[in-house]
Design a protein around this motif. Structure first.
Motif, mmCIF file in Angstrom:
data_model
loop_
_atom_site.group_PDB
_atom_site.id
_atom_site.type_symbol
_atom_site.label_atom_id
_atom_site.label_comp_id
_atom_site.label_asym_id
_atom_site.label_seq_id
_atom_site.Cartn_x
_atom_site.Cartn_y
_atom_site.Cartn_z
ATOM 1 N N MET B 1 5.326 -8.255 4.588
ATOM 2 C CA MET B 1 5.751 -6.968 4.013
ATOM 3 C C MET B 1 5.194 -5.787 4.800
ATOM 4 S SD MET B 1 7.366 -6.817 0.904
ATOM 5 C CE MET B 1 8.589 -8.080 0.845
ATOM 6 N N ILE B 2 3.875 -5.809 4.981
ATOM 7 C CA ILE B 2 3.227 -4.733 5.740
ATOM 8 C C ILE B 2 2.253 -5.344 6.748
ATOM 9 C CG2 ILE B 2 1.884 -2.591 5.612
ATOM 10 C CD1 ILE B 2 2.447 -2.555 2.600
ATOM 11 N N ARG B 73 12.287 3.710 3.255
ATOM 12 C CA ARG B 73 12.143 4.386 1.950
ATOM 13 C C ARG B 73 13.225 3.942 0.962
ATOM 14 N NH1 ARG B 73 11.273 8.852 5.361
ATOM 15 N NH2 ARG B 73 13.248 9.801 4.751
ATOM 16 N N ALA B 74 14.388 3.565 1.472
ATOM 17 C CA ALA B 74 15.462 3.096 0.597
ATOM 18 C C ALA B 74 15.046 1.854 -0.180
ATOM 19 C CB ALA B 74 16.711 2.802 1.427
ATOM 20 N N ARG B 75 14.101 1.086 0.360
ATOM 21 C CA ARG B 75 13.707 -0.174 -0.287
ATOM 22 C C ARG B 75 12.310 -0.116 -0.888
ATOM 23 N NH1 ARG B 75 14.378 -4.660 3.928
ATOM 24 N NH2 ARG B 75 13.775 -5.940 2.146
ATOM 25 N N LEU B 76 11.739 1.111 -0.945
ATOM 26 C CA LEU B 76 10.403 1.279 -1.528
ATOM 27 C C LEU B 76 10.501 1.918 -2.903
ATOM 28 C CD1 LEU B 76 8.231 2.897 1.300
ATOM 29 C CD2 LEU B 76 8.409 0.479 0.700
ATOM 30 N N ARG B 145 10.594 5.474 -12.779
ATOM 31 C CA ARG B 145 11.408 6.112 -11.751
ATOM 32 C C ARG B 145 11.239 5.393 -10.409
ATOM 33 N NH1 ARG B 145 10.071 12.142 -9.800
ATOM 34 N NH2 ARG B 145 8.440 10.909 -8.807
ATOM 35 N N GLY B 146 9.999 4.971 -10.126
ATOM 36 C CA GLY B 146 9.733 4.265 -8.870
ATOM 37 C C GLY B 146 10.462 2.927 -8.781
ATOM 38 N N LEU B 147 10.901 2.406 -9.930
ATOM 39 C CA LEU B 147 11.561 1.093 -9.933
ATOM 40 C C LEU B 147 13.083 1.204 -9.999
ATOM 41 C CD1 LEU B 147 9.126 -0.687 -12.412
ATOM 42 C CD2 LEU B 147 9.374 -1.222 -9.984
ATOM 43 N N ILE B 148 13.609 2.441 -10.021
ATOM 44 C CA ILE B 148 15.041 2.645 -10.274
ATOM 45 C C ILE B 148 15.904 1.986 -9.196
ATOM 46 C CG2 ILE B 148 15.247 4.908 -9.093
ATOM 47 C CD1 ILE B 148 16.903 4.047 -12.451
ATOM 48 N N ASN B 149 15.383 1.879 -7.962
ATOM 49 C CA ASN B 149 16.171 1.286 -6.871
ATOM 50 C C ASN B 149 15.822 -0.189 -6.651
ATOM 51 O OD1 ASN B 149 13.601 2.103 -6.026
ATOM 52 N ND2 ASN B 149 14.203 2.122 -3.870
ATOM 53 N N GLU B 150 15.179 -0.812 -7.637
ATOM 54 C CA GLU B 150 14.753 -2.219 -7.527
ATOM 55 C C GLU B 150 14.072 -2.479 -6.190
ATOM 56 O OE1 GLU B 150 18.740 -3.978 -8.749
ATOM 57 O OE2 GLU B 150 17.399 -4.801 -10.270
ATOM 58 N N PRO B 151 12.930 -1.820 -5.974
ATOM 59 C CA PRO B 151 12.304 -1.856 -4.647
ATOM 60 C C PRO B 151 11.774 -3.238 -4.277
ATOM 61 C CG PRO B 151 10.825 -0.825 -6.240
ATOM 62 C CD PRO B 151 12.142 -1.023 -6.936
ATOM 63 N N ALA B 152 11.784 -3.507 -2.977
ATOM 64 C CA ALA B 152 11.194 -4.739 -2.457
ATOM 65 C C ALA B 152 9.676 -4.607 -2.426
ATOM 66 C CB ALA B 152 11.718 -5.011 -1.048
ATOM 67 N N LEU B 153 9.210 -3.373 -2.313
ATOM 68 C CA LEU B 153 7.774 -3.113 -2.212
ATOM 69 C C LEU B 153 7.457 -1.901 -3.086
ATOM 70 C CD1 LEU B 153 4.985 -3.440 -0.811
ATOM 71 C CD2 LEU B 153 5.895 -2.138 1.104
#
Lengths: 261, 305
Positions: B1-2, B73-76, B145-153
């Protein structure tokens, strides 16, 4: 990821969403303000002005002279007002810009959306203004529709310069001073209420450095249907484009520095 | 991941992050623990692709933030230290509009936002503005709000700072469920109990550097003893007298301004020894060793200063 629109439009959606709730007030004030100004200055003061020779006004009645000045000044003040405290808030107080740049959106797009929104608001204000000014006899020519792009160019130039400033300073303590010794003199001495030829020579030079002056001249050429020359119109447009270029370059830099340190 | 190697952040002459190396694996909950000013937030902003690095290498989700910031950022999911909720929008609209920043379609967002409000116990406040919410609710909304895009990380910077104990426990419980669902989480904290509860692995930062790395249990085993005896005195003279007598009673002794800490394998035995030496132990207490002690051992300072 599904992309349904460009990032700048996605940011404008936020503004439209808020406007949907407040539009009564915004539209109401967009109509009331020009009525008050035009009646007081154009008709009230104009009655006395028109008793003398109006040669200095280029043969226009005072209301015809002052209406485009007020139209441009409205766009100018909108651009300044929205780019001081609200921009400072976006970077420092409610920090909504920081939330935006944590998404795929970048700082330059935040600035672009800010300028785009100023264009939308100016469109509402300008259309309302022209609708009020026409029955008051302040609009002489159908060329007046070109006052809209002129006002948009003016607000984008103004907002980009002011937003660049607001993102470069550390706090809002200088803002009241900007309003008093920056905006107010420009508002009064940019050919808004009287031709700048009435000013002493050195102030005429200063007036030409004001975006508002160029905006006023373009709006006046549009609403009266007369420009001193085609070249003069080109110079005013180029001047506003130059202000926009400088404001946007400085703004891109300061937004990036502030939002992605 | 990082993956970070020699990661550095400088602001003019000040070095905020001083050449750190770390890796975060998929599904892991990873923590940055350290006092204020240790460089945790600067590190988080570099991972979040909202702050360019000054040196070293950094890969997030297989991409370089300097090149592919927007795609990363699209996936965070990001929960910043200071709440930056949109105060002009309602609770529900905070999720909807933020989801639009990611270009997600409205129909999908409506479903997702309703689920998140339910999960974070905010459904009853969905039409309220943000300002009247309690601190705990605001933070829960920021996490939602941070989870709205179903983040990978999922990145959280000091997620429970400033919350009361009840609000903290509710948030921990929700984060624990996310972790159980396999979400990769990176968080910063200066709370030991938070790190111990949530993190599979963590690094301890101090002065822009990583001073230790491992699981909470490993770190405690490696850098501390099983138990700790703490002695507190109101009277500074008594504090001084006791300090002179504790030497050698445990494996190691730390003298702080407000207490004396004795590290030992057996707390009760040490307590008996101290009593025999004539140390006043009426206000002493024995506890298991924690990350606080690791930090104290490594830096000689208390974490909450």
């Amino acid at each position: 990821m599904t992309t349904t629109s460009s990032p700048v439009f996605r940011l404008l959606e936020r503004e439209l969403h808020i406007l949907r709730r407040l539009w009564h007030g915004i539209v109401f004030s967009a109509f009331v303000q020009p009525v008050l100004y035009l009646v007081a200055m154009g008709v009230g003061i104009g009655t006395y002005v028109d008793q003398n020779s109006t040669a200095a006004l280029g043969g226009l009645t005072y209301v015809q002279f002052v209406a485009p000045g007020l139209l441009a000044a409205t766009a100018f003040q909108l651009g300044v007002g929205d780019s001081l405290w609200p921009v400072m808030s976006g970077t420092k107080w409610d920090m909504r810009y920081h939330a935006m740049v944590a998404s795929p959106i970048g700082p330059g797009q935040v600035l672009a959306a800010h300028l785009g929104w100023q264009a939308v608001r100016t469109t509402i204000a300008t259309v309302a203004f022209l609708l009020v000014a026409t029955p008051l006899g302040a609009i002489e020519s159908p060329w007046a529709v070109l006052a809209l792009p002129a006002a948009i160019l003016l607000v984008v130039a103004t907002a980009s310069l002011v937003a660049a400033f607001s993102t470069s300073v550390e706090d809002a303590s200088s803002f009241p001073l900007v309003m008093r010794i920056g905006v107010l003199p420009l508002f009064l001495f940019s050919g808004t209420f009287f031709p700048i030829s009435q000013l002493p020579a050195f102030l005429q030079v200063l007036a030409r450095l004001s975006p508002l002056y160029h905006g006023v001249e373009l709006c006046r050429a549009a609403t009266s249907g007369h420009a001193s020359s085609f070249g003069a119109v080109v110079v005013h447009v180029l001047a506003l484009l130059a202000f926009t270029a400088v404001g946007t370059i400085l703004g891109m830099r300061s937004f990036a520095k502030r939002l992605t340190p | 991941m990082i993956e970070a190697k020699g990661l550095t952040k400088r602001f003019d002459d000040f070095v905020a992050v001083d050449g750190i190396d770390f890796e975060v694996a998929t599904g892991e909950t990873f923590g940055f623990l350290g006092p204020n000013g240790a460089g945790k937030s600067s590190t988080m902003r570099m991972i979040a692709a909202t702050s360019p690095r000054s040196g070293g290498d950094l890969t997030v989700l297989g991409m370089d933030p300097a090149v592919s910031g927007s795609a990363i950022r699209a996936r965070l999911g990001v929960v910043p230290q200071d709440d930056n909720l949109d105060t002009e929008l309602s609770v529900m609209d905070n999720l909807m509009i933020y989801g639009r920043y990611f270009g997600l379609p409205r129909s999908e967002l409506r479903v997702r936002a309703a689920e998140l409000l339910e999960f974070f116990q905010l459904t009853e406040r969905r039409d309220d503005k943000v300002d009247p919410l309690s601190g705990g609710m605001k933070r829960r909304l920021a996490v939602a709000r941070g989870l709205i895009n179903e983040p990978a990380l999922f990145l959280l910077d000091e997620p429970t700072t400033g919350l009361d104990p009840q609000a903290r426990h509710l948030l921990w419980e929700r984060l624990f469920r996310l972790k159980r669902d396999g979400v990769t989480i990176v968080l910063t904290t200066h709370y030991m109990d938070e790190a111990e509860q949530l993190c599979d692995r963590l690094v301890i930062m101090d002065g822009g550097k990583i001073v230790a790395e491992g699981s909470p249990r490993e770190l405690i085993r490696r850098h501390s003893t099983a138990e700790v005896v703490e002695l507190r005195y109101l009277d500074p003279d008594e504090h001084q007298r006791s300090f002179e007598r504790v030497d050698g009673a445990g494996d190691r002794v730390e003298r702080l301004t407000d207490r004396i800490v004795v590290y030992t394998a057996d707390g009760d035995a040490t307590l008996a020894t101290l009593q025999n030496r004539g140390v006043d132990v009426t206000s002493a207490y024995v506890r298991r060793s924690g990350l606080e002690d690791v930090f104290l051992t490594l830096t000689g300072r208390s974490l909450q200063d």
